[in-house]
Design a protein around this motif. Structure first.
Motif, PDB file in Angstrom:
ATOM      1  N   PHE A   1       0.835  -1.176   0.000  1.00 58.40           N
ATOM      2  CA  PHE A   1       0.000   0.000   0.000  1.00 58.40           C
ATOM      3  C   PHE A   1       0.882   1.243   0.000  1.00 58.40           C
ATOM      4  O   PHE A   1       1.994   1.236   0.500  1.00 58.40           O
ATOM      5  N   ILE A   2       0.341   2.283  -0.619  1.00 57.45           N
ATOM      6  CA  ILE A   2       1.114   3.483  -0.873  1.00 57.45           C
ATOM      7  C   ILE A   2       0.585   4.644  -0.041  1.00 57.45           C
ATOM      8  O   ILE A   2      -0.623   4.778   0.170  1.00 57.45           O
ATOM      9  N   GLY A   3       1.500   5.486   0.398  1.00 60.43           N
ATOM     10  CA  GLY A   3       1.128   6.744   1.018  1.00 60.43           C
ATOM     11  C   GLY A   3       1.735   7.896   0.237  1.00 60.43           C
ATOM     12  O   GLY A   3       2.837   7.763  -0.313  1.00 60.43           O
ATOM     13  N   TRP A   4       1.027   8.994   0.167  1.00 61.20           N
ATOM     14  CA  TRP A   4       1.535  10.223  -0.449  1.00 61.20           C
ATOM     15  C   TRP A   4       1.678  11.273   0.654  1.00 61.20           C
ATOM     16  O   TRP A   4       0.766  11.465   1.471  1.00 61.20           O
TER      17      TRP A   4
ATOM     18  N   GLU B   1       3.954  15.992   5.984  1.00 63.00           N
ATOM     19  CA  GLU B   1       2.589  15.662   6.387  1.00 63.00           C
ATOM     20  C   GLU B   1       1.949  14.671   5.424  1.00 63.00           C
ATOM     21  O   GLU B   1       2.282  14.642   4.232  1.00 63.00           O
ATOM     22  N   GLY B   2       1.024  13.902   5.942  1.00 61.93           N
ATOM     23  CA  GLY B   2       0.300  12.951   5.116  1.00 61.93           C
ATOM     24  C   GLY B   2      -0.727  13.653   4.260  1.00 61.93           C
ATOM     25  O   GLY B   2      -1.434  14.544   4.729  1.00 61.93           O
ATOM     26  N   VAL B   3      -0.812  13.256   3.002  1.00 59.58           N
ATOM     27  CA  VAL B   3      -1.779  13.813   2.051  1.00 59.58           C
ATOM     28  C   VAL B   3      -2.874  12.796   1.767  1.00 59.58           C
ATOM     29  O   VAL B   3      -4.067  13.099   1.876  1.00 59.58           O
TER      30      VAL B   3
ATOM     31  N   ASP C   1       0.486   8.913   8.877  1.00 61.74           N
ATOM     32  CA  ASP C   1       1.669   9.331   9.637  1.00 61.74           C
ATOM     33  C   ASP C   1       2.918   8.931   8.863  1.00 61.74           C
ATOM     34  O   ASP C   1       3.115   7.747   8.570  1.00 61.74           O
ATOM     35  N   PRO C   2       3.785   9.853   8.480  1.00 66.48           N
ATOM     36  CA  PRO C   2       4.955   9.497   7.672  1.00 66.48           C
ATOM     37  C   PRO C   2       6.002   8.684   8.430  1.00 66.48           C
ATOM     38  O   PRO C   2       6.789   7.969   7.808  1.00 66.48           O
ATOM     39  N   LYS C   3       6.040   8.770   9.739  1.00 69.24           N
ATOM     40  CA  LYS C   3       7.142   8.182  10.504  1.00 69.24           C
ATOM     41  C   LYS C   3       7.324   6.678  10.319  1.00 69.24           C
ATOM     42  O   LYS C   3       8.452   6.203  10.229  1.00 69.24           O
ATOM     43  N   PRO C   4       6.237   5.865  10.236  1.00 67.37           N
ATOM     44  CA  PRO C   4       6.462   4.425  10.158  1.00 67.37           C
ATOM     45  C   PRO C   4       6.917   3.902   8.793  1.00 67.37           C
ATOM     46  O   PRO C   4       7.343   2.760   8.691  1.00 67.37           O
ATOM     47  N   TYR C   5       6.828   4.707   7.754  1.00 68.27           N
ATOM     48  CA  TYR C   5       7.137   4.212   6.407  1.00 68.27           C
ATOM     49  C   TYR C   5       8.635   3.977   6.234  1.00 68.27           C
ATOM     50  O   TYR C   5       9.465   4.784   6.664  1.00 68.27           O
ATOM     51  N   ASN C   6       8.955   2.880   5.564  1.00 64.06           N
ATOM     52  CA  ASN C   6      10.355   2.475   5.429  1.00 64.06           C
ATOM     53  C   ASN C   6      10.997   2.853   4.098  1.00 64.06           C
ATOM     54  O   ASN C   6      12.208   3.012   4.033  1.00 64.06           O
ATOM     55  N   TYR C   7      10.210   2.957   3.058  1.00 61.84           N
ATOM     56  CA  TYR C   7      10.769   3.236   1.742  1.00 61.84           C
ATOM     57  C   TYR C   7      10.130   4.478   1.147  1.00 61.84           C
ATOM     58  O   TYR C   7       8.909   4.608   1.136  1.00 61.84           O
TER      59      TYR C   7
END
Length: 125
Positions: free
Chosen positions: A33-36, A46-48, A108-114
């Motif tokens: 799953f992707i986050g922007w 910040e999360g979008v 929340d951007p903090k947990p993302y690894n890549y």
């Protein structure tokens, strides 16, 4: 090796549109799953928008609801962020990210690894 590459940023007038792309390599997008996210000068990242799982649901920051849409094309291993009705306050470097621990907060951007390298979006007349 996991890699994410964003593209599609640029200069656009207020009220205009852009579509950002995030090409993923090193793993099948359909399994992740992707986050922007975005970061303006002098501000925290910040999360979008994000996908809670590869099948949804999707979430949006209040500031972009109704204007931005997250989507994906698994065959192309590419995620997208369609941005409409752009405002000057949307100006920032935009990043896509993936791989976060189960149960972590989607926006929340903090947990993302890549992370990708980012693409600049400037909204100005």
């Amino acid at each position: 090796q996991v890699q994410l590459v964003e593209s599609g940023g640029g200069l656009v007038q207020p009220g205009g549109s852009l579509r950002l792309s995030c090409v993923v390599s090193g793993f099948p997008l359909r399994l992740q799953f992707i986050g922007w996210f975005r970061q303006a000068p002098g501000k925290e990242r910040e999360g979008v928008s994000c996908e809670d799982t590869a099948l949804g649901p999707t979430y949006y920051a209040d500031s972009v609801k109704g204007r931005f849409t997250i989507s994906r094309d698994n065959a192309k291993n590419t995620a997208y962020l369609q941005m409409n009705s752009l405002k000057p306050e949307d100006t920032a470097v935009y990043y896509c990210a993936t791989r976060r621990p189960p149960g972590s907060t989607c926006l929340d951007p903090k947990p993302y690894n890549y992370w990708g390298q980012g693409t600049q979006v400037t909204v100005s007349s």
